[in-house]
Design an enzyme around this catalytic site. Sequence first.
Site, short mmCIF file in Angstrom:
data_model
loop_
_atom_site.label_atom_id
_atom_site.label_comp_id
_atom_site.label_asym_id
_atom_site.label_seq_id
_atom_site.Cartn_x
_atom_site.Cartn_y
_atom_site.Cartn_z
N CYS A 1 25.41 62.80 24.78
CA CYS A 1 25.89 62.02 24.54
C CYS A 1 26.89 62.43 23.51
O CYS A 1 27.65 62.09 23.86
CB CYS A 1 24.86 60.91 23.50
SG CYS A 1 23.57 60.82 24.73
N HIS B 1 25.96 58.20 17.35
CA HIS B 1 25.89 59.46 17.49
C HIS B 1 27.08 60.15 17.65
O HIS B 1 27.47 61.70 18.04
CB HIS B 1 25.16 59.54 18.60
CG HIS B 1 24.90 60.18 18.69
ND1 HIS B 1 24.07 60.93 20.40
CD2 HIS B 1 24.05 61.16 18.15
CE1 HIS B 1 23.24 62.15 19.79
NE2 HIS B 1 23.03 62.33 18.81
#
Length: 483
Positions: A72, A128
């Site tokens: 990610c 993130h």
Amino acid sequence: MDSEMTEKYILVFLSILVSCEATQRPNIVFIVADDLGWNDVGFRNPNMKTPNIDKLAAEGIIFESAYVQPYCSPSRTAFMSGMFPFKVGMQHKVLSRVQPACVPLNYTFLPQELKKLGYATHMIGKWHLGFCKWECTPTYRGFDSFFGYYGAEEDYFNHSVGAFLDYRDNELPAWNYTGEYSAYTFARKAVDVINQHNVSQPLFMYLPYQSVHAPIEVPEKYFNMYPNVLNHGRRTFSGMVSALDDAVGNVTKALKEKGLFENTLILFTTDNGGPLENNANNWPLRGGKHTIWEGGTRGTSLMYGAGLKKTKTTYNGMMHAVDWKPTLVSAAGGTPDRSIDGMTHWESIRNGLPSSRTEFIYNLDDFEPATEGHAGIRVGDYKLLMGYPGAPDGWYKPNMNRTRGDVFDNLIYLKGDSPVHLYNIREDPTEHNDLAAKMTDMVDKLRTRIDYYRKQMVPALFPPPDPASFPKQFGNVWSPGWC
Ligand SMILES: *[C@@H]1O[C@H](CO)[C@@H](O)[C@H](O)[C@H]1NC(C)=O
Ligand SMILES: *[C@@H]1O[C@H](CO)[C@@H](O)[C@H](O)[C@H]1NC(C)=O
Ligand SMILES: *[C@@H]1O[C@H](CO)[C@@H](O)[C@H](O)[C@H]1NC(C)=O
Ligand SMILES: *[C@@H]1O[C@H](CO)[C@@H](O)[C@H](O)[C@H]1NC(C)=O
Ligand SMILES: *[C@@H]1O[C@H](CO)[C@@H](O)[C@H](O)[C@H]1NC(C)=O
Ligand SMILES: *[C@@H]1O[C@H](CO)[C@@H](O)[C@H](O)[C@H]1NC(C)=O
């Protein structure tokens, strides 16, 4: 009205249309699905129910060779900065909530570029990219507004990690969404942004959904769409994909109702290959998330809408996640920054011409002994892997039938790792035929390219956990302010 008059009116009308088109930049909606596998969409797998995504794919362009990073944070780094993660220190796994780090602040993010072109910029979903200080967070890195969470994953209903909330409406903790599945909330927030948008400005919306990352959770309505899937995990996961699809459908509907759809460009992409351990699937590709096999890095992605001339087609040109930023800047009528790694493919994609990318790095990571020497490169048709490619390896069909037990049902073949692998990806996209022993000159050639890039690698930003991050000192909310 005589025909000459009619003609004049038509001409005037056309010129107004043309001038409107010339002055209004396209709206851009950049949708990221988290952990969606190659074989997890209806346009590849008839068992998946994704009518809205399939329609965009059928009427737009499906990318067959658009690569992402295997995790990610690195892919999102590439999306936002246009830089390869190994150049900015984001090459090692993902940032955890307790690490005092974020993507270095001297990189200009995509929304910052689009703001320069006059866009309103909104983000809904997962960040993130680090949050230990406010400067690292979305509203300080180019977004006019933000609704969502800063970390990697959390519960879909209570929006917490353990006892602590990670959910925000701009900079304020959003406590009052407990019990509502995030796909519903994010779709509704996107619809609100669209409805409130002042159409005199072009709109950029970045929509990185929580769906379909772990934990594997879905409202019953979507679970019930898959009565024939006996494996509970795969059934739940399939429902999550359908919830995401519904959310995409609601966003396109709102764009239509607001009259924005015709002048909107939609980019939809996963952030990495599907994690097999969470019931995602990349069949027939090898491996999955966490690996630099094709199953971890060849991303499901498509484009639809404004500016595309050759549609209802697939595009096989080589592309990498770093290329989306400059490509979208070009689509917006801007001039991409030439100092970044990414290159624009806008003219190639929209006209169906060959890609100008000829090589890219899958990843380089020397951070710990287990990953030392970990390297992957593509040059033309060939791919060289060195060191540990990540796990799991092998080829898996979706586990549809077993009701309990191993999620890696239907394993076709699992192979031990050797230090160097070479594949011809054009002829052998599923990586069955290792050519390393046969084509030693090609191995040497690609190894030389890896050495060239290795010199540009910066140390991974991967500091140890910092107790200052603990949410107890921030009213039980994961918060910036400790680095
Ligand atoms: C950002 O800062 C790092 C570390 O000081 C430096 O190596 C890099 O070249 C800088 N990049 C840009 C785009 O300024
Ligand atoms: C949120 O749900 C998870 C289960 O997914 C649970 O472990 C956690 O304690 C819950 N947190 C709160 C604050 O309710
Ligand atoms: C949560 O509270 C905010 C701020 O008062 C409000 O704008 C929002 O509509 C509320 N959302 C829900 C789902 O209650
Ligand atoms: C989409 O909109 C419909 C109609 O308002 C609603 O029933 C549905 O729950 C929405 N789905 C998602 C995922 O937001
Ligand atoms: C939209 O923006 C334009 C230009 O800034 C402004 O003149 C207009 O009043 C705005 N419309 C609304 C409904 O706010
Ligand atoms: C599930 O079982 C049925 C009946 O035994 C079989 O036809 C089907 O191919 C199986 N599906 C998968 C994905 O293994």
